[in-house]
Design a protein around this motif. Structure first.
Motif, PDB file in Angstrom:
ATOM      1  N   LEU A  15      11.820   9.571  -7.229  1.00 52.40           N
ATOM      2  CA  LEU A  15      10.752  10.144  -8.048  1.00 52.40           C
ATOM      3  C   LEU A  15       9.477  10.103  -7.210  1.00 52.40           C
ATOM      4  CD1 LEU A  15       9.534  11.147 -10.768  1.00 52.40           C
ATOM      5  CD2 LEU A  15       9.180   8.743 -11.355  1.00 52.40           C
ATOM      6  N   TYR A  16       8.877  11.272  -6.974  1.00 50.43           N
ATOM      7  CA  TYR A  16       7.683  11.294  -6.138  1.00 50.43           C
ATOM      8  C   TYR A  16       6.564  10.501  -6.816  1.00 50.43           C
ATOM      9  CZ  TYR A  16       4.321  12.502  -2.666  1.00 50.43           C
ATOM     10  OH  TYR A  16       3.403  12.376  -1.646  1.00 50.43           O
ATOM     11  N   GLY A  17       5.875   9.704  -6.017  1.00 43.62           N
ATOM     12  CA  GLY A  17       4.814   8.852  -6.536  1.00 43.62           C
ATOM     13  C   GLY A  17       5.297   7.437  -6.780  1.00 43.62           C
ATOM     14  N   ASN A  18       6.594   7.281  -7.039  1.00 46.70           N
ATOM     15  CA  ASN A  18       7.209   5.961  -7.149  1.00 46.70           C
ATOM     16  C   ASN A  18       7.919   5.591  -5.856  1.00 46.70           C
ATOM     17  OD1 ASN A  18       6.648   6.271  -9.981  1.00 46.70           O
ATOM     18  ND2 ASN A  18       8.297   4.821 -10.396  1.00 46.70           N
ATOM     19  N   ASP A  19       8.899   6.404  -5.502  1.00 47.81           N
ATOM     20  CA  ASP A  19       9.849   6.064  -4.448  1.00 47.81           C
ATOM     21  C   ASP A  19       9.533   6.723  -3.118  1.00 47.81           C
ATOM     22  OD1 ASP A  19      11.322   4.787  -6.568  1.00 47.81           O
ATOM     23  OD2 ASP A  19      11.930   6.803  -7.153  1.00 47.81           O
ATOM     24  N   MET A  20       8.546   7.580  -3.088  1.00 48.04           N
ATOM     25  CA  MET A  20       8.045   8.163  -1.844  1.00 48.04           C
ATOM     26  C   MET A  20       6.629   8.651  -2.075  1.00 48.04           C
ATOM     27  SD  MET A  20      10.385  11.602  -1.757  1.00 48.04           S
ATOM     28  CE  MET A  20      10.752  12.513  -3.265  1.00 48.04           C
ATOM     29  N   GLU A  31       2.774   9.812   0.426  1.00 50.97           N
ATOM     30  CA  GLU A  31       2.294  10.311   1.716  1.00 50.97           C
ATOM     31  C   GLU A  31       2.289   9.223   2.786  1.00 50.97           C
ATOM     32  OE1 GLU A  31      -0.993  12.982   1.943  1.00 50.97           O
ATOM     33  OE2 GLU A  31      -0.789  13.593  -0.150  1.00 50.97           O
ATOM     34  N   GLU A  32       2.551   7.991   2.394  1.00 51.25           N
ATOM     35  CA  GLU A  32       2.637   6.896   3.365  1.00 51.25           C
ATOM     36  C   GLU A  32       4.089   6.484   3.630  1.00 51.25           C
ATOM     37  OE1 GLU A  32       0.014   4.172   1.293  1.00 51.25           O
ATOM     38  OE2 GLU A  32      -1.576   4.600   2.722  1.00 51.25           O
ATOM     39  N   THR A  33       5.027   7.287   3.114  1.00 50.11           N
ATOM     40  CA  THR A  33       6.456   7.033   3.297  1.00 50.11           C
ATOM     41  C   THR A  33       7.056   8.156   4.123  1.00 50.11           C
ATOM     42  OG1 THR A  33       6.439   6.200   1.012  1.00 50.11           O
ATOM     43  CG2 THR A  33       8.579   6.427   2.095  1.00 50.11           C
ATOM     44  N   THR A  34       7.800   7.837   5.146  1.00 46.13           N
ATOM     45  CA  THR A  34       8.448   8.871   5.963  1.00 46.13           C
ATOM     46  C   THR A  34       9.847   9.172   5.422  1.00 46.13           C
ATOM     47  OG1 THR A  34       9.561   7.398   7.523  1.00 46.13           O
ATOM     48  CG2 THR A  34       7.247   7.945   7.982  1.00 46.13           C
ATOM     49  N   PRO A  35      10.418  10.318   5.790  1.00 46.60           N
ATOM     50  CA  PRO A  35      11.789  10.626   5.373  1.00 46.60           C
ATOM     51  C   PRO A  35      12.804   9.573   5.811  1.00 46.60           C
ATOM     52  CG  PRO A  35      10.723  12.588   6.255  1.00 46.60           C
ATOM     53  CD  PRO A  35       9.798  11.439   6.529  1.00 46.60           C
ATOM     54  N   ASP A  53       0.806  14.885   9.107  1.00 42.65           N
ATOM     55  CA  ASP A  53       0.790  14.609  10.551  1.00 42.65           C
ATOM     56  C   ASP A  53       1.266  13.208  10.905  1.00 42.65           C
ATOM     57  OD1 ASP A  53      -0.120  17.153  11.073  1.00 42.65           O
ATOM     58  OD2 ASP A  53      -2.241  16.580  11.126  1.00 42.65           O
ATOM     59  N   GLN A  54       1.282  12.301   9.926  1.00 43.33           N
ATOM     60  CA  GLN A  54       1.765  10.943  10.160  1.00 43.33           C
ATOM     61  C   GLN A  54       3.242  10.804   9.784  1.00 43.33           C
ATOM     62  OE1 GLN A  54      -1.320  11.468   8.306  1.00 43.33           O
ATOM     63  NE2 GLN A  54      -2.152  11.497  10.391  1.00 43.33           N
ATOM     64  N   GLY A  55       3.873  11.910   9.418  1.00 41.04           N
ATOM     65  CA  GLY A  55       5.272  11.875   9.019  1.00 41.04           C
ATOM     66  C   GLY A  55       5.480  11.524   7.567  1.00 41.04           C
ATOM     67  N   GLY A  56       4.396  11.338   6.814  1.00 41.69           N
ATOM     68  CA  GLY A  56       4.494  11.006   5.393  1.00 41.69           C
ATOM     69  C   GLY A  56       4.914  12.200   4.554  1.00 41.69           C
ATOM     70  N   ILE A  57       5.438  11.915   3.377  1.00 43.98           N
ATOM     71  CA  ILE A  57       5.960  12.959   2.496  1.00 43.98           C
ATOM     72  C   ILE A  57       4.877  13.403   1.520  1.00 43.98           C
ATOM     73  CG2 ILE A  57       7.716  13.520   0.774  1.00 43.98           C
ATOM     74  CD1 ILE A  57       9.440  11.270   2.040  1.00 43.98           C
ATOM     75  N   ILE A  58       4.461  14.663   1.634  1.00 40.73           N
ATOM     76  CA  ILE A  58       3.467  15.233   0.729  1.00 40.73           C
ATOM     77  C   ILE A  58       4.123  15.595  -0.599  1.00 40.73           C
ATOM     78  CG2 ILE A  58       1.903  17.189   0.354  1.00 40.73           C
ATOM     79  CD1 ILE A  58       1.481  17.259   3.381  1.00 40.73           C
ATOM     80  N   ASP A  59       5.346  16.082  -0.541  1.00 39.23           N
ATOM     81  CA  ASP A  59       6.122  16.408  -1.741  1.00 39.23           C
ATOM     82  C   ASP A  59       7.543  16.737  -1.313  1.00 39.23           C
ATOM     83  OD1 ASP A  59       6.693  16.808  -4.406  1.00 39.23           O
ATOM     84  OD2 ASP A  59       5.864  18.827  -4.514  1.00 39.23           O
ATOM     85  N   ASP A  60       8.479  16.600  -2.257  1.00 37.52           N
ATOM     86  CA  ASP A  60       9.823  17.109  -2.039  1.00 37.52           C
ATOM     87  C   ASP A  60       9.991  18.370  -2.867  1.00 37.52           C
ATOM     88  OD1 ASP A  60       9.740  15.371  -4.377  1.00 37.52           O
ATOM     89  OD2 ASP A  60      11.902  15.628  -4.520  1.00 37.52           O
ATOM     90  N   LEU A  61      10.804  19.290  -2.403  1.00 40.15           N
ATOM     91  CA  LEU A  61      10.960  20.581  -3.075  1.00 40.15           C
ATOM     92  C   LEU A  61      12.318  21.168  -2.745  1.00 40.15           C
ATOM     93  CD1 LEU A  61       9.154  23.391  -1.097  1.00 40.15           C
ATOM     94  CD2 LEU A  61       9.179  21.051  -0.262  1.00 40.15           C
ATOM     95  N   LYS A  99       0.815  -1.213   0.000  1.00 36.93           N
ATOM     96  CA  LYS A  99       0.000   0.000   0.000  1.00 36.93           C
ATOM     97  C   LYS A  99       0.854   1.270   0.000  1.00 36.93           C
ATOM     98  CE  LYS A  99      -2.000   1.426   3.794  1.00 36.93           C
ATOM     99  NZ  LYS A  99      -2.905   1.592   4.950  1.00 36.93           N
ATOM    100  N   MET A 100       2.066   1.185   0.537  1.00 34.98           N
ATOM    101  CA  MET A 100       2.852   2.392   0.759  1.00 34.98           C
ATOM    102  C   MET A 100       3.535   2.912  -0.501  1.00 34.98           C
ATOM    103  SD  MET A 100       6.067   0.951   2.913  1.00 34.98           S
ATOM    104  CE  MET A 100       6.793   2.579   2.938  1.00 34.98           C
ATOM    105  N   ILE A 101       3.583   2.111  -1.574  1.00 30.64           N
ATOM    106  CA  ILE A 101       4.240   2.556  -2.797  1.00 30.64           C
ATOM    107  C   ILE A 101       3.224   2.602  -3.935  1.00 30.64           C
ATOM    108  CG2 ILE A 101       6.045   2.057  -4.476  1.00 30.64           C
ATOM    109  CD1 ILE A 101       7.090   2.889  -1.791  1.00 30.64           C
ATOM    110  N   ARG A 102       3.117   3.745  -4.577  1.00 29.25           N
ATOM    111  CA  ARG A 102       2.251   3.867  -5.746  1.00 29.25           C
ATOM    112  C   ARG A 102       3.132   3.769  -6.981  1.00 29.25           C
ATOM    113  NH1 ARG A 102      -0.726   9.252  -5.797  1.00 29.25           N
ATOM    114  NH2 ARG A 102       1.283  10.032  -6.495  1.00 29.25           N
TER     115      ARG A 102
END
Length: 402
Positions: free
Chosen positions: A273-278, A280-284, A122-130, A6-9
Motif C-alpha cells: 500500500l503506497y504510503g505504508n509499505d513504500m 519516496e524514501e524506499t527503493t524498488p 533521482d534517489q531511486g525512491g518510489i514516487i508511485d506504483d501504477l 524516517k523511511m516509512i510513513r
C-alpha cells in the motif's frame, strides 16, 4: 543495530474516522471528493470514510470486514476504485516518454498487455506504483493511486513539457469521465462473462480488452486486481457506472465490498500500500519490487535513480521489506520490531488475517535479518510479542495466467 523510521510513513485504516453528519473533511478541512457511485453506496448501507481525499465505503450494512473478506476469497466482491487516477498517454513518442519516468519495458508490451511499474525519483525512491497497458489504439492506459494524484499529475505535466521542448510528440488525456470497478474473486470470470461481449478465457492476467459490458458499449476490462484472487478492473463511462453495478449485483455470487476488506485481502497477498509499505524514501529493491525493473531497462537505464537501483541490485540493499506472523495481539503500524533488544525496524502494515486466523504484518528490517524463519519481537503496547519473518504472499495467489 539501529533503524531509521524516517523511511516509512505509517497509515492505518483503523485511524479513518467519519463524523456523524457525513460532512467529511480532510485534516485541512477540505471537502472530500465523491465518486459517481457515492449515492449508490449510501443506498446500500455503506459506512463512508475519508481515504486519499475521497469519501469511500469501508463496509456495507452489518457485514464486517472479515465476512466481506471471506466472501471475496470464496465467491466474488465488487469494489468501487473510481478514486484511482486513470489516464492515457498518446502520440508517437508515448513509449519513450513513459520509459523516461518508469522502470518498465513498455516498448516490449504487446497490444492490450500491461504490467505493474513504478515512477522513481533521482534517489531511486518510489514516487508511485501504477499499472500501464499498451492498447491496440496506439495509446498507453495507466492507472495510479488516488493518494499520489497531487504529485503524479504535476510530474507528468512537467515531464511532458520538457519532452515536447526536445522534439517529442506525446500527450496526456485524463479519464475523469470514467469510473473504475473491481470485480474480484474465484467467481469473477463467470459473473462477468454473462454480461461481457469478450471471450474472457482468452484474457490472461495483466491483459485487457475493449468490449461491451451490459449496456455499456465501450469498456476497458483488465484482468488484474489488488486481492490476490482472479478478477477484473472495469473502466466504464461515469454515466453508466451505477447501472453496471446494479447489473452485476443481480448475480447472487456478487457482494459489495469496501476498503476494509480490500486492505486485508491485499495484505494477505503481500501487496504494498503506497504510503505504508513504500514511499519516496524506499527503493524498488528494498521494497521487494526489483522484479518490476525490466532486464532491458537495467542494461540501458534512462529512468530516474537508475544508478542507485543498479548498485543495490549488485550489492544488496541495507533493509528489506519482509512478512511477519505471530499469535496474540494484532501487529499494527508503527509498532517497533526488535532483535536482541535493539529496535531494527517497524511494522508498516498489519492485521489479523481472516483466512489464516493469526496475525500478519509487513515491516522493513536489516537485510541480514530478512531471511524467512528469523525470530524477532514486535512491541505491542510496549510488550515484546514473538514474531517470525515469513515468506510472502501469506495466502497463495490465484491469478489467471495463460
Amino acid at each position: 543495530m539501529f533503524f531509521t523510521t524516517k523511511m516509512i510513513r505509517t497509515y492505518s485504516f483503523g485511524q479513518i474516522v467519519a463524523n456523524k453528519s457525513n460532512n467529511f473533511h480532510t485534516s485541512s478541512q477540505r471537502l472530500l471528493e465523491k465518486t459517481v457511485l457515492y449515492d449508490f453506496h449510501c443506498k446500500h448501507g455503506a459506512k463512508i470514510v475519508p481515504f486519499a481525499g475521497f469519501a469511500m465505503p469501508i463496509t456495507y450494512g452489518k457485514i464486517g470486514v472479515s465476512a466481506s473478506h471471506i466472501h471475496v476469497r470464496s465467491s466474488c466482491g465488487l469494489f468501487d476504485v473510481s478514486h484511482m487516477l486513470q489516464a492515457q498517454i498518446t502520440g508517437p513518442s508515448r513509449i519513450q516518454f513513459l520509459e523516461s519516468l518508469t522502470v518498465a519495458d513498455i516498448k516490449s508490451l504487446k497490444p492490450d498487455n500491461g504490467c505493474l511499474t513504478l515512477f522513481t525519483n533521482d534517489q531511486g525512491g518510489i514516487i508511485d506504483d501504477l499499472i500501464v497497458s499498451s492498447t491496440s489504439k496506439e495509446s498507453i492506459y495507466l492507472v495510479s493511486n488516488a493518494g499520489c494524484r497531487h504529485k503524479v499529475l504535476p510530474l507528468l505535466q512537467s515531464a511532458l513539457a520538457q519532452h515536447r521542448s526536445q522534439g517529442g510528440d506525446a500527450s496526456l488525456l485524463l479519464m475523469d469521465d470514467h469510473s473504475l470497478l473491481a470485480l474480484q474473486g474465484p467467481c469473477a470470470a463467470n459473473v462477468l462473462q454473462k454480461v461481457c461481449s469478450a471471450n474472457l478465457s482468452e484474457v490472461g492476467f495483466m491483459s485487457s480488452v475493449e468490449c461491451s459490458v451490459g449496456d455499456s458499449k465501450v469498456c476497458r476490462v483488465t484482468r488484474c486486481g489488488y486481492t490476490g484472487e482472479d478478477g477484473f478492473e472495469i473502466s466504464v463511462p461515469n454515466v453508466e457506472a451505477v447501472k453496471l453495478c446494479e447489473l452485476l449485483l443481480q448475480d447472487s455470487a456478487v457482494q459489495l465490498a469496501g476498503l476494509g476488506a480490500r486492505d486485508t485481502l491485499r495484505l494477505e497477498a503481500g501487496l504494498c500500500l503506497y504510503g505504508n509499505d513504500m514511499t519516496e524514501e524506499t527503493t524498488p529493491v528494498e521494497a521487494g519490487l526489483a522484479w518490476t525493473v525490466a532486464k532491458r531497462r537495467r542494461q540501458e537505464g534512462g529512468f530516474p535513480g537508475h544508478q542507485v537501483i543498479m548498485r543495490q541490485l549488485q550489492e544488496g540493499p541495507r533493509v528489506r521489506r519482509v512478512g511477519l506472523t505471530s499469535d496474540g495481539a494484532p501487529l499494527r503500524p508503527p509498532a517497533p520490531v526488535t532483535h536482541n533488544g535493539d529496535i531494527i525496524g517497524q511494522v508498516c502494515s498489519g492485521c489479523p488475517s481472516p483466512s489464516l486466523g493469526r496475525n500478519i504484518a509487513m515491516a522493513y528490517v536489516p537485510a541480514a535479518l530478512a531471511r524467512p524463519g528469523t525470530q524477532v519481537q514486535v512491541l505491542v503496547r510496549n510488550k515484546p510479542q514473538p514474531s517470525v519473518v515469513t515468506k510472502m504472499p501469506f495466502v497463495p495467489t490465484n491469478y489467471h495466467v495463460l
